[in-house]
Design a protein around this motif. Structure first.
Motif, mmCIF file in Angstrom:
data_model
loop_
_atom_site.group_PDB
_atom_site.id
_atom_site.type_symbol
_atom_site.label_atom_id
_atom_site.label_comp_id
_atom_site.label_asym_id
_atom_site.label_seq_id
_atom_site.Cartn_x
_atom_site.Cartn_y
_atom_site.Cartn_z
ATOM 1 N N ARG A 7 0.829 -1.200 0.000
ATOM 2 C CA ARG A 7 0.000 0.000 0.000
ATOM 3 C C ARG A 7 0.871 1.261 0.000
ATOM 4 N N LEU A 8 1.983 1.223 0.721
ATOM 5 C CA LEU A 8 2.890 2.366 0.737
ATOM 6 C C LEU A 8 3.437 2.646 -0.659
ATOM 7 N N ASP A 9 3.777 1.596 -1.388
ATOM 8 C CA ASP A 9 4.247 1.765 -2.772
ATOM 9 C C ASP A 9 3.144 2.353 -3.652
ATOM 10 N N ALA A 10 1.912 1.942 -3.411
ATOM 11 C CA ALA A 10 0.798 2.389 -4.241
ATOM 12 C C ALA A 10 0.484 3.871 -4.043
ATOM 13 N N VAL A 11 0.801 4.396 -2.862
ATOM 14 C CA VAL A 11 0.496 5.806 -2.581
ATOM 15 C C VAL A 11 1.780 6.613 -2.390
ATOM 16 N N ALA A 12 2.841 6.205 -3.057
ATOM 17 C CA ALA A 12 4.142 6.862 -2.899
ATOM 18 C C ALA A 12 4.081 8.350 -3.214
ATOM 19 N N ASP A 13 3.200 8.753 -4.140
ATOM 20 C CA ASP A 13 3.116 10.161 -4.525
ATOM 21 C C ASP A 13 2.603 11.051 -3.398
ATOM 22 N N LEU A 14 2.040 10.458 -2.349
ATOM 23 C CA LEU A 14 1.562 11.259 -1.227
ATOM 24 C C LEU A 14 2.702 11.721 -0.316
ATOM 25 N N PHE A 109 -7.089 12.671 0.612
ATOM 26 C CA PHE A 109 -8.419 12.957 0.063
ATOM 27 C C PHE A 109 -8.371 13.981 -1.069
ATOM 28 N N ASN A 110 -7.295 14.754 -1.120
ATOM 29 C CA ASN A 110 -7.074 15.732 -2.178
ATOM 30 C C ASN A 110 -5.603 16.088 -2.157
ATOM 31 N N PRO A 111 -4.796 15.515 -3.059
ATOM 32 C CA PRO A 111 -3.338 15.710 -3.014
ATOM 33 C C PRO A 111 -2.872 17.144 -3.211
ATOM 34 N N SER A 112 -3.770 18.045 -3.595
ATOM 35 C CA SER A 112 -3.373 19.445 -3.700
ATOM 36 C C SER A 112 -3.416 20.140 -2.342
ATOM 37 N N LEU A 113 -3.934 19.434 -1.324
ATOM 38 C CA LEU A 113 -4.075 19.994 0.012
ATOM 39 C C LEU A 113 -3.072 19.393 0.984
ATOM 40 N N SER A 114 -2.852 20.097 2.065
ATOM 41 C CA SER A 114 -1.937 19.639 3.109
ATOM 42 C C SER A 114 -2.569 18.532 3.945
ATOM 43 N N ALA A 115 -1.722 17.650 4.469
ATOM 44 C CA ALA A 115 -2.153 16.638 5.435
ATOM 45 C C ALA A 115 -1.967 17.130 6.859
ATOM 46 N N PRO A 334 -13.798 24.152 18.629
ATOM 47 C CA PRO A 334 -13.286 23.856 17.287
ATOM 48 C C PRO A 334 -11.849 23.351 17.311
ATOM 49 N N MET A 335 -11.521 22.516 16.319
ATOM 50 C CA MET A 335 -10.149 22.071 16.136
ATOM 51 C C MET A 335 -9.454 22.924 15.081
ATOM 52 N N LEU A 336 -10.076 23.046 13.908
ATOM 53 C CA LEU A 336 -9.521 23.840 12.813
ATOM 54 C C LEU A 336 -10.491 24.950 12.437
ATOM 55 N N SER A 337 -9.956 26.022 11.892
ATOM 56 C CA SER A 337 -10.799 27.127 11.452
ATOM 57 C C SER A 337 -11.261 26.962 10.013
ATOM 58 N N SER A 338 -10.610 26.071 9.268
ATOM 59 C CA SER A 338 -10.929 25.916 7.848
ATOM 60 C C SER A 338 -10.586 24.510 7.400
ATOM 61 N N ALA A 339 -10.884 24.227 6.137
ATOM 62 C CA ALA A 339 -10.457 22.966 5.530
ATOM 63 C C ALA A 339 -8.937 22.930 5.453
ATOM 64 N N PRO A 340 -8.354 21.741 5.262
ATOM 65 C CA PRO A 340 -6.899 21.677 5.087
ATOM 66 C C PRO A 340 -6.465 22.646 3.992
ATOM 67 N N PRO A 341 -5.435 23.439 4.231
ATOM 68 C CA PRO A 341 -5.020 24.449 3.257
ATOM 69 C C PRO A 341 -4.277 23.827 2.078
ATOM 70 N N PRO A 342 -4.138 24.573 0.997
ATOM 71 C CA PRO A 342 -3.378 24.070 -0.147
ATOM 72 C C PRO A 342 -1.905 23.861 0.203
ATOM 73 N N ILE A 343 -1.272 22.951 -0.512
ATOM 74 C CA ILE A 343 0.179 22.808 -0.386
ATOM 75 C C ILE A 343 0.812 24.173 -0.661
ATOM 76 N N GLY A 344 1.734 24.570 0.170
ATOM 77 C CA GLY A 344 2.388 25.865 0.024
ATOM 78 C C GLY A 344 1.820 26.963 0.893
ATOM 79 N N ALA A 345 0.738 26.682 1.620
ATOM 80 C CA ALA A 345 0.099 27.707 2.450
ATOM 81 C C ALA A 345 0.902 28.038 3.705
ATOM 82 N N PHE A 346 1.779 27.130 4.123
ATOM 83 C CA PHE A 346 2.643 27.368 5.280
ATOM 84 C C PHE A 346 4.109 27.333 4.832
ATOM 85 N N PRO A 347 4.538 28.309 4.043
ATOM 86 C CA PRO A 347 5.920 28.284 3.551
ATOM 87 C C PRO A 347 6.924 28.490 4.683
#
Length: 429
Positions: A7-14, A109-115, A334-347
């Motif tokens: 499974r790790l090999d299958a999702v290596a792009d994450l 769930f959306n690779p353009s977003l942060s985990a 609340p835990m978070l104020s918004s949905a997971p931010p896009p990659i790059g939102a916390f440079p």
């Protein structure tokens, strides 16, 4: 183990892991309640013998650890088989896991977003079905934020509940703790007795608060800056707890503002001072990312009164929070104020450490206060938004209320508001 590796090999792009052990180097577990279960270890914390760690930084050589921490020994005694290290931001300085040294960790769930961060790699691996749970650490929300981003259960234990020895008994002044991110409350409950009890360190092993009748749930539903969909998860969870027999009491978000402010000040100073000690131990700041350099410079220039003020902030925050617990038994907020931010939102390619702290507080406004005060806190998925991303709520209790939080989490979990869209190992869920 074979299924986890496949499974790790299958999702290596994450980009969930930054290192994986060869098959021949992974010892087989013979006993324990989790005998044989594969485990991924966060690249910040531990150490785990045989798992090289570098805290997401090219400034640290990837040297294989030769001994286990007390916690690592407990993971092994429970039957886990550590086989890889998960991606973190450099020295855990971000709520997104995108170290310059790589890889960039993406949301399953959306690779353009942060985990999330800093346990982003651990959370992404669990959410992607690589492993059922993964080691994680939390100094300012680093277990709970990634859990919320990835639809997982994230428990930040009470100060002193999990062993912090033998090498760093007062790591980060006591604000950091270790545990795991899991796919269910059941697994967190099963893991708890394996990792806790008779802890070594500067803090006493806290006794768990005894069960009693209906709990007073302090509901914080008026916090500003929370997206409406995520804000709506709080009254929905409150209604479920009321249906289970608990009593709801409104708590104004303003009542927690002094704790939030004191926690943010203390967190910034403790982190900066800690990074400065790495320089005195031989770390070359030139090999770190710009934001890390800014924190190091802040720590090296910090005065003794400033650092002492951080200690006073910790004490004041703990006292103020305890006074809130005179009125309620558990906080729901609340835990978070918004949905997971896009990659790059916390440079981290900038040197503005104050802005970084502000961004983290805006995204997870009630996270750091649990670390500064030592209170246990639980992040739990409770529903999904229109994009299928998890909604989350957070529960906070007085020290020693860890099992109480898990019991409340189980009561919310049976509502069935969140279902894992990705099965474990890519097979049947």
């Amino acid at each position: 183990m074979a299924a986890a590796r496949a499974r790790l090999d299958a999702v290596a792009d994450l980009g969930t892991v930054c290192w994986q052990a060869p098959d021949a180097e992974v010892a087989k577990a013979q006993s324990g309640p989790f005998a044989g279960v594969p485990l991924l270890v966060k690249d910040l914390g531990g150490p785990f013998a045989g798992i090289p760690m570098r805290a997401g930084s090219s400034a640290l050589a990837r040297v294989t650890g030769t001994s286990d921490s007390d916690l690592a020994r407990r993971f092994r005694a429970a039957g886990f088989r550590p086989f890889g290290a998960t991606t973190v931001p450099e020295f855990g300085l971000s709520l997104s896991s995108e170290p310059a040294v790589g890889p960039i960790c993406r949301n399953p769930f959306n690779p353009s977003l942060s985990a999330g961060g800093s346990s982003g790699g651990s959370a992404a691996a669990v959410a992607a079905g690589v492993v059922p749970l993964a080691h994680a650490t939390d100094a300012g929300g680093s277990i709970r934020v990634p859990a919320a981003c990835c639809g997982l259960v994230g428990l930040k234990p009470s100060r002193g509940a999990v062993p912090a020895g033998p090498g760093f008994g007062n790591f980060l002044g006591g604000i950091a703790t270790e545990f795991a991110v899991t796919r269910s409350v059941r697994d967190a409950q099963a893991l708890w007795p394996c990792l806790t009890g008779a802890a070594r360190g500067p803090f006493p092993d806290p006794a768990q608060i005894a069960d009693k009748g209906p709990l007073r749930i302090g509901v914080v539903s008026d916090a500003r800056g929370i997206e409406p969909t995520r804000a709506a998860a709080i009254p929905a969870a409150a209604a479920a707890l009321e249906k289970a027999g608990h009593v709801l009491i409104d708590i104004a978000a303003a009542d927690l503002t002094p704790i939030r402010r004191a926690s943010a000040r203390a967190f910034e100073r403790i982190i900066a001072a800690n990074l400065a000690t790495l320089v005195t131990s031989g770390l070359d700041p030139a090999q770190t990312e710009p934001l890390t350099q800014a924190f190091i410079e802040r720590g090296l220039s910090m005065t003794a009164p400033e650092l002492w003020a951080a200690q006073e902030d910790m004490a004041a925050a703990a006292y103020t929070l305890w006074s809130v617990f005179d009125r309620v038994d558990v906080l729901l907020l609340p835990m978070l104020s918004s949905a997971p931010p896009p990659i790059g939102a916390f440079p981290m390619d900038h040197r503005d450490s104050a802005t970084q702290i502000e961004r983290m507080d805006e995204f997870a406004p009630f996270a750091a206060l649990a670390n500064i005060t030592g209170a246990p806190a639980l992040s739990l998925p409770f529903g999904a938004d229109e994009a299928g991303l998890p909604l989350s709520v957070q529960l906070i209790s007085p020290i020693g209320g860890d099992l109480r939080l898990l019991r409340l989490g189980a009561a919310l979990e049976v509502e069935g508001r969140w279902q894992h869209p990705i099965p474990l190992f890519g097979g049947a869920s």
